[in-house]
Design a protein around this motif. Structure first.
Motif, PDB file in Angstrom:
ATOM      1  N   UNK A 238      41.653  27.332  46.946  1.00 10.18           N
ATOM      2  CA  UNK A 238      42.995  27.910  47.082  1.00 10.18           C
ATOM      3  C   UNK A 238      43.449  28.535  45.762  1.00 10.18           C
ATOM      4  N   UNK A 239      43.139  27.885  44.653  1.00 11.76           N
ATOM      5  CA  UNK A 239      43.470  28.466  43.350  1.00 11.76           C
ATOM      6  C   UNK A 239      42.749  29.809  43.154  1.00 11.76           C
ATOM      7  N   UNK A 240      41.499  29.877  43.568  1.00  6.71           N
ATOM      8  CA  UNK A 240      40.749  31.134  43.465  1.00  6.71           C
ATOM      9  C   UNK A 240      41.379  32.209  44.345  1.00  6.71           C
ATOM     10  N   UNK A 241      41.782  31.831  45.564  1.00 11.81           N
ATOM     11  CA  UNK A 241      42.444  32.782  46.467  1.00 11.81           C
ATOM     12  C   UNK A 241      43.742  33.298  45.863  1.00 11.81           C
ATOM     13  N   UNK A 242      44.479  32.398  45.231  1.00 15.27           N
ATOM     14  CA  UNK A 242      45.736  32.795  44.597  1.00 15.27           C
ATOM     15  C   UNK A 242      45.489  33.834  43.502  1.00 15.27           C
ATOM     16  N   UNK A 243      44.423  33.654  42.740  1.00 11.25           N
ATOM     17  CA  UNK A 243      44.076  34.645  41.718  1.00 11.25           C
ATOM     18  C   UNK A 243      43.758  35.998  42.349  1.00 11.25           C
ATOM     19  N   UNK A 244      43.078  35.971  43.487  1.00 17.34           N
ATOM     20  CA  UNK A 244      42.755  37.234  44.177  1.00 17.34           C
ATOM     21  C   UNK A 244      44.015  37.945  44.650  1.00 17.34           C
ATOM     22  N   UNK A 245      44.986  37.174  45.106  1.00 11.97           N
ATOM     23  CA  UNK A 245      46.230  37.769  45.611  1.00 11.97           C
ATOM     24  C   UNK A 245      47.113  38.306  44.492  1.00 11.97           C
ATOM     25  N   UNK A 246      47.019  37.699  43.320  1.00 11.81           N
ATOM     26  CA  UNK A 246      47.880  38.088  42.203  1.00 11.81           C
ATOM     27  C   UNK A 246      47.144  38.947  41.178  1.00 11.81           C
ATOM     28  N   UNK A 247      46.138  39.660  41.602  1.00  9.34           N
ATOM     29  CA  UNK A 247      45.374  40.490  40.672  1.00  9.34           C
ATOM     30  C   UNK A 247      46.316  41.456  39.959  1.00  9.34           C
ATOM     31  N   UNK A 248      46.225  41.471  38.666  1.00  5.83           N
ATOM     32  CA  UNK A 248      47.097  42.286  37.835  1.00  5.83           C
ATOM     33  C   UNK A 248      46.241  43.252  37.026  1.00  5.83           C
ATOM     34  N   UNK A 249      46.546  44.546  37.085  1.00 10.30           N
ATOM     35  CA  UNK A 249      45.747  45.513  36.317  1.00 10.30           C
ATOM     36  C   UNK A 249      45.677  45.216  34.825  1.00 10.30           C
ATOM     37  N   UNK A 250      46.701  44.566  34.287  1.00  3.50           N
ATOM     38  CA  UNK A 250      46.685  44.266  32.854  1.00  3.50           C
ATOM     39  C   UNK A 250      45.680  43.165  32.508  1.00  3.50           C
ATOM     40  N   UNK A 251      45.228  42.431  33.516  1.00  2.00           N
ATOM     41  CA  UNK A 251      44.226  41.388  33.277  1.00  2.00           C
ATOM     42  C   UNK A 251      42.889  41.743  33.921  1.00  2.00           C
ATOM     43  N   UNK A 252      42.676  43.019  34.155  1.00  2.00           N
ATOM     44  CA  UNK A 252      41.421  43.471  34.770  1.00  2.00           C
ATOM     45  C   UNK A 252      40.240  42.941  33.976  1.00  2.00           C
ATOM     46  N   UNK A 253      39.269  42.432  34.693  1.00  5.25           N
ATOM     47  CA  UNK A 253      38.094  41.883  34.050  1.00  5.25           C
ATOM     48  C   UNK A 253      38.218  40.412  33.724  1.00  5.25           C
ATOM     49  N   UNK A 254      39.450  39.897  33.637  1.00  7.11           N
ATOM     50  CA  UNK A 254      39.650  38.477  33.334  1.00  7.11           C
ATOM     51  C   UNK A 254      39.802  37.647  34.607  1.00  7.11           C
ATOM     52  N   UNK A 255      40.696  38.085  35.517  1.00  8.88           N
ATOM     53  CA  UNK A 255      40.946  37.290  36.713  1.00  8.88           C
ATOM     54  C   UNK A 255      39.717  37.179  37.616  1.00  8.88           C
ATOM     55  N   UNK A 256      38.862  38.226  37.727  1.00  7.65           N
ATOM     56  CA  UNK A 256      37.678  38.028  38.580  1.00  7.65           C
ATOM     57  C   UNK A 256      36.747  36.939  38.038  1.00  7.65           C
ATOM     58  N   UNK A 257      36.588  36.898  36.726  1.00  4.54           N
ATOM     59  CA  UNK A 257      35.712  35.863  36.146  1.00  4.54           C
ATOM     60  C   UNK A 257      36.349  34.478  36.280  1.00  4.54           C
ATOM     61  N   UNK A 258      37.662  34.399  36.144  1.00  2.90           N
ATOM     62  CA  UNK A 258      38.349  33.120  36.335  1.00  2.90           C
ATOM     63  C   UNK A 258      38.207  32.656  37.783  1.00  2.90           C
ATOM     64  N   UNK A 259      38.352  33.580  38.737  1.00  2.86           N
ATOM     65  CA  UNK A 259      38.174  33.240  40.152  1.00  2.86           C
ATOM     66  C   UNK A 259      36.739  32.805  40.420  1.00  2.86           C
ATOM     67  N   UNK A 260      35.767  33.501  39.832  1.00  2.00           N
ATOM     68  CA  UNK A 260      34.360  33.140  40.001  1.00  2.00           C
ATOM     69  C   UNK A 260      34.101  31.728  39.491  1.00  2.00           C
ATOM     70  N   UNK A 261      34.697  31.395  38.368  1.00  2.00           N
ATOM     71  CA  UNK A 261      34.529  30.055  37.803  1.00  2.00           C
ATOM     72  C   UNK A 261      35.105  28.991  38.739  1.00  2.00           C
ATOM     73  N   UNK A 262      36.270  29.264  39.305  1.00  2.00           N
ATOM     74  CA  UNK A 262      36.875  28.319  40.253  1.00  2.00           C
ATOM     75  C   UNK A 262      36.023  28.169  41.515  1.00  2.00           C
TER      76      UNK A 262
END
Length: 120
Positions: free
Chosen positions: A9-33
């Protein structure tokens, strides 16, 4: 809600809140989760089957899972997802972060594996 479901669910939340200013960071954080959830689900599988394999490295557990399973497709998909997630967790120059579609597919793979354990 199990630990695996909560982590997904935490990973899904990251996918829903994708922010262009964190491009490249949130996908790796979601992958880790997602990878953490996969590893939790595999450990839970061994504990549910009363096999003391949860202390082995994940790669060894996935090999054992493929050898013991009558459903060869699901352990193979899990192994492929774990490999892809492991690569996605690390930044490599000139390599793109995983897409939201790839991350969603990996979430579904982990959910399909963890699902039977939820009803056991």
């Amino acid at each position: 809600m199990s630990d695996t479901q909560a982590t997904l669910q935490l990973a899904r939340d990251l996918l829903r809140r994708a922010d262009p200013s964190t491009a490249g960071l949130w996908p790796r954080a979601a992958a880790l989760l997602i990878r953490q959830a996969l590893e939790e689900a595999v450990d839970d599988y061994w504990r549910a089957h009363q096999l003391p394999l949860d202390s082995l490295p994940t790669q060894a557990q996935l090999v054992c899972l493929r050898m013991m399973s009558t459903d060869g497709v699901r352990p193979l998909q899990l192994n492929q997802a774990w490999g892809a997630l492991s690569r996605a967790c690390h930044h490599h120059p000139y390599e793109l972060a995983p897409t939201a579609e790839e991350l969603s597919a990996w979430i579904e793979t982990v959910e399909r594996f963890a699902q039977p354990e939820a009803s056991a």
